[in-house]
Design a protein around this motif. Structure first.
Motif: not given
Length: 238
Positions: A70, A128, A132, A135, A168, A172, A225
């Motif tokens: 990463h 994680e 994210v 990112y 993402h 996923r 999200w």
């Protein structure tokens, strides 16, 4: 060979892998056999045949060995964005997501194995999530610089940075399917919706004309999200 290709279970007759790859392979073998919490750094270095100092030169912690690629991938994304000062911003951030896709798709079996491990260990899920967020910050920072003039430039930048959340989400879904199907097509579809929604040009479906452009208005500070969820609802996919 990149460390994301360091899948467990190499044959004894194979060429000796670089140290980082050997540590990743040893770690995942032990995680599968004993469990993540039950495996120590000492166990990993013993199996890999190196010392503790060698481990910590490669990885700051046991968590980091689960995500060995990463840092490189994030550096690639940041450099790609920095080199695109004159490009159309939304297209540039969509293209910047490509290194992440390639990182996962170059070894689907390992990526799926890592996904399953991460989902089963609460501490790794939290780790994680922090990855994210990093990112997310890279394209958001790039977009804020590009939209620095307009009054709502910072807001627009933060909303368009949902490209990372869209990427993402698609990635996923692919991992949940055990790496079956076309990861690139799934990510292309997700990024296409971002480009269509945020003004980088409509995305034509195969055999069809351009789709309608849908604009979603979201509250400032809403998690990415949630922005993607609202976008999917507006497109009739929620």
């Amino acid at each position: 060979m990149s460390s994301s290709s360091a899948a467990p279970g190499r044959g004894d007759g194979a060429e000796k892998p670089p140290m980082r790859d050997a540590l990743v392979a040893a770690a995942f073998r032990l995680f599968l056999e004993r469990g993540y919490e039950q495996t120590t750094v000492d166990d990993v270095v013993a199996l890999a045949g190196v010392g503790r100092r060698s481990f910590f030169r490669c990885f700051p912690s046991k968590d980091d060995v689960v995500f060995p690629d990463h840092e490189r991938c994030l550096a690639d994304m940041t450099a790609f964005l920095a080199a695109g000062a004159d490009d159309e911003p939304v297209r540039r951030v969509c293209a910047a997501a490509r290194p992440v896709l390639r990182m996962h798709a170059e070894n689907p079996a390992f990526s799926v194995q890592r996904y399953r491990l991460t989902e089963s260990v609460p501490g790794l899920r939290a780790y994680e999530s922090s990855v994210v967020r990093r990112y997310e910050r890279a394209p958001a920072g790039y977009l804020r610089a590009r939209f620095a003039g307009p009054r709502d430039g910072a807001l627009r930048a933060d909303v368009i940075a949902a490209v990372v959340a869209a990427h993402h989400n698609a990635l996923r879904s692919w991992l949940r399917s055990d790496g079956k199907g076309d990861a690139e097509a799934a990510v292309d579809h997700a990024l296409g919706q971002v480009r269509a929604a945020f003004g980088a040009g409509p995305v034509a479906a195969a055999g069809k004309g351009p789709e309608d452009v849908v604009v979603v208005v979201s509250r400032r500070g809403a998690p990415l999200w949630r922005v993607v969820q609202e976008l999917e609802t507006a497109l009739g996919r929620g």
